[in-house]
Design a protein around this motif. Structure first.
Motif, short mmCIF file in Angstrom:
data_model
loop_
_atom_site.label_atom_id
_atom_site.label_comp_id
_atom_site.label_asym_id
_atom_site.label_seq_id
_atom_site.Cartn_x
_atom_site.Cartn_y
_atom_site.Cartn_z
N LYS A 1 49.81 48.45 -7.88
CA LYS A 1 48.64 49.33 -8.00
C LYS A 1 47.36 48.52 -8.09
N VAL A 2 47.39 47.46 -8.90
CA VAL A 2 46.21 46.59 -9.01
C VAL A 2 45.86 46.00 -7.65
N HIS A 3 46.88 45.50 -6.95
CA HIS A 3 46.68 44.89 -5.63
C HIS A 3 46.10 45.91 -4.65
N SER A 4 46.66 47.12 -4.64
CA SER A 4 46.23 48.14 -3.68
C SER A 4 44.81 48.61 -3.95
N TRP A 5 44.51 48.92 -5.19
CA TRP A 5 43.17 49.45 -5.50
C TRP A 5 42.11 48.37 -5.38
N ALA A 6 42.43 47.14 -5.75
CA ALA A 6 41.46 46.05 -5.58
C ALA A 6 41.15 45.85 -4.10
N ALA A 7 42.18 45.96 -3.26
CA ALA A 7 41.98 45.80 -1.82
C ALA A 7 41.13 46.93 -1.25
N LEU A 8 41.39 48.16 -1.67
CA LEU A 8 40.65 49.31 -1.15
C LEU A 8 39.17 49.25 -1.56
N VAL A 9 38.92 48.85 -2.80
CA VAL A 9 37.55 48.79 -3.29
C VAL A 9 36.78 47.65 -2.64
N ALA A 10 37.45 46.52 -2.43
CA ALA A 10 36.74 45.30 -2.04
C ALA A 10 36.88 44.93 -0.58
N PHE A 11 37.66 45.71 0.23
CA PHE A 11 38.01 45.16 1.53
C PHE A 11 36.82 45.02 2.47
N ILE A 12 35.84 45.93 2.42
CA ILE A 12 34.68 45.80 3.32
C ILE A 12 33.81 44.60 2.94
N PRO A 13 33.42 44.43 1.66
CA PRO A 13 32.66 43.22 1.30
C PRO A 13 33.43 41.94 1.59
N LEU A 14 34.75 41.97 1.33
CA LEU A 14 35.54 40.77 1.59
C LEU A 14 35.62 40.46 3.08
N LEU A 15 35.64 41.49 3.92
CA LEU A 15 35.62 41.25 5.36
C LEU A 15 34.33 40.56 5.76
N VAL A 16 33.21 41.01 5.19
CA VAL A 16 31.92 40.39 5.48
C VAL A 16 31.93 38.92 5.06
N ILE A 17 32.40 38.66 3.85
CA ILE A 17 32.43 37.29 3.33
C ILE A 17 33.34 36.40 4.18
N CYS A 18 34.53 36.90 4.47
CA CYS A 18 35.51 36.06 5.17
C CYS A 18 35.15 35.84 6.64
N VAL A 19 34.67 36.88 7.32
CA VAL A 19 34.32 36.74 8.73
C VAL A 19 33.11 35.82 8.89
N THR A 20 32.08 36.02 8.07
CA THR A 20 30.92 35.13 8.14
C THR A 20 31.30 33.70 7.77
N GLY A 21 32.18 33.56 6.77
CA GLY A 21 32.62 32.22 6.38
C GLY A 21 33.36 31.51 7.50
N SER A 22 34.21 32.25 8.21
CA SER A 22 34.94 31.64 9.33
C SER A 22 34.00 31.19 10.43
N LEU A 23 32.97 31.98 10.70
CA LEU A 23 31.98 31.59 11.70
C LEU A 23 31.19 30.37 11.24
N LEU A 24 30.86 30.34 9.95
CA LEU A 24 30.01 29.26 9.43
C LEU A 24 30.73 27.91 9.35
N VAL A 25 32.06 27.93 9.44
CA VAL A 25 32.78 26.66 9.55
C VAL A 25 32.25 25.87 10.75
#
Length: 373
Positions: free
Chosen positions: A7-31
């Motif tokens: 439950k913790v894993h699922s709800w944390a993912a649902l709440v944070a997945f859009i901001p985390l996508l922004v962070i991770c995708v921009t980070g991959s580009l910035l490499v």
């Protein structure tokens, strides 16, 4: 415990997945920030290496002549000889940092001063670092970095036995089964790198925010640059030579100029350690802004284990410790939240619909048993 963690894993993912996508995708580009910059603005960031660099004093004089309304406050000296220097400047009457590009072999100033988020990759860096929300963004991105840590830790624990069937993807099964296998496999592979990225990112953001709080304690505001804060009689080249003789094997990579009253010159640099995770800014030598006196040095090779570990965060976060190979791996694994988000949201939606159908069947069965006729 597994149910609670799920439950913790699922709800944390649902709440944070859009901001985390922004962070991770921009980070991959910035490499590949420099590579992207080299394609978009080659005349500014890429140069033809000459026989040797001009003296720092000559280069500084060229900057001051080209930009008389600005004062130099920092200077990146890239180790890549085909890459232009990046001096930071502050316009007089302001506290805003800008940067420009400089050819260290010819002394040519290659661009006018621009804000730190002016170019595409710098805007992406600001988005990655603060969500374009300045100091408040440091806190917000830190929260989501901690959420990524939580997702990685709970995911590893929940799927700790997945290694037994690591290479098994049930291709011909229902979509939910295939997505479940894919989610677990990608998560298990990427989690160690994602944990590193999340921890180091959170560390830097929290440290930066605490530094800002300390700087602004008691209502203290950033200094407005009015005039040069160091003696014109000082020689940057002499200070660099002194730094190189003070710390054995020292190569200057960044110079911090006095940007506010009381600040001095600090030369940050790389030293040979045999540790491939040692950063290019691992050691320092400081000098008085008024007299040029050597105020002391810091050598990462004599530092404790804790300092060595913290210094390694830079290489670990940017993934440049093994050249192009490690950068590609970091970019690919850093972008895996795209797959994790797609598969995770699909699985959550499918399970939600299954639970809803099961609930309806249960209610229907209950109503039938209560009214058999």
């Amino acid at each position: 415990m597994n149910k609670s963690l799920f439950k913790v894993h699922s709800w944390a993912a649902l709440v944070a997945f859009i901001p985390l996508l922004v962070i991770c995708v921009t980070g991959s580009l910035l490499v590949f920030k420099h590579e992207i910059d080299s394609l978009l603005m080659p005349d500014q960031v890429s140069i033809e290496p000459g026989a040797q660099r001009l003296p720092l004093d000559t280069l500084a004089a060229n900057i001051n002549k080209a930009q008389p309304n600005y004062e130099i406050v920092g200077w990146v000296l890239y180790q890549d000889q085909a890459r232009a220097d990046q001096p930071y400047v502050m316009e007089k009457g302001t506290s805003e940092w800008s940067f420009l590009h400089l050819n260290p072999y010819t002394g040519a100033v290659l661009s006018a001063p621009v804000a730190h988020d002016h170019y595409l990759t710098d805007w992406l860096l600001e988005l990655h670092y603060t969500f374009l929300l300045e100091d408040a963004g440091l806190v917000i991105t830190s929260v989501f970095a901690i959420a990524l840590l939580l997702l990685g830790i709970t995911g590893i624990y929940l799927h700790r036995k997945f290694w037994k069937n690591f290479f098994t993807l049930r291709w011909h099964s229902r979509l939910v089964v295939y997505f479940s296998d894919l989610h677990k496999m990608v998560g298990v592979v990427a989690s160690p790198i994602l944990l590193i990225l999340a921890f180091t990112g959170a560390w830097w953001n929290i440290a930066s925010y605490l530094h800002e709080l300390e700087e602004h304690a008691n209502g203290h505001e950033h200094h407005l640059m009015q005039a040069r804060l160091y003696s014109d009689d000082l020689s940057l080249e002499n200070m660099r030579t002194d730094a190189e003789s003070t710390v054995d094997g020292f190569t200057a990579t960044y110079i911090s100029f006095p940007w506010e009253p009381g600040a001095n010159f600090t030369f940050w640099g790389d030293v040979p350690t045999g540790n491939f995770l040692t950063s290019q800014y691992s050691s320092t030598v400081s000098f008085s802004a008024q007299t040029g006196e050597n105020l002391g040095s810091y050598d990462i090779r004599t530092a404790g284990l804790g300092a060595t570990i913290v210094d390694s965060y830079r290489r670990l976060h940017f993934g440049d410790f093994a050249g192009l190979v490690s950068k590609i791996i970091w970019a690919l694994l850093g972008s895996t939240p795209l797959i994790l988000a797609l598969t995770g949201v699909t699985l959550w939606w499918k399970r939600r619909k299954q639970r809803a159908r099961a609930k309806q069947k249960h209610l229907a069965a209950g109503a039938l048993s209560a009214n058999p006729t």
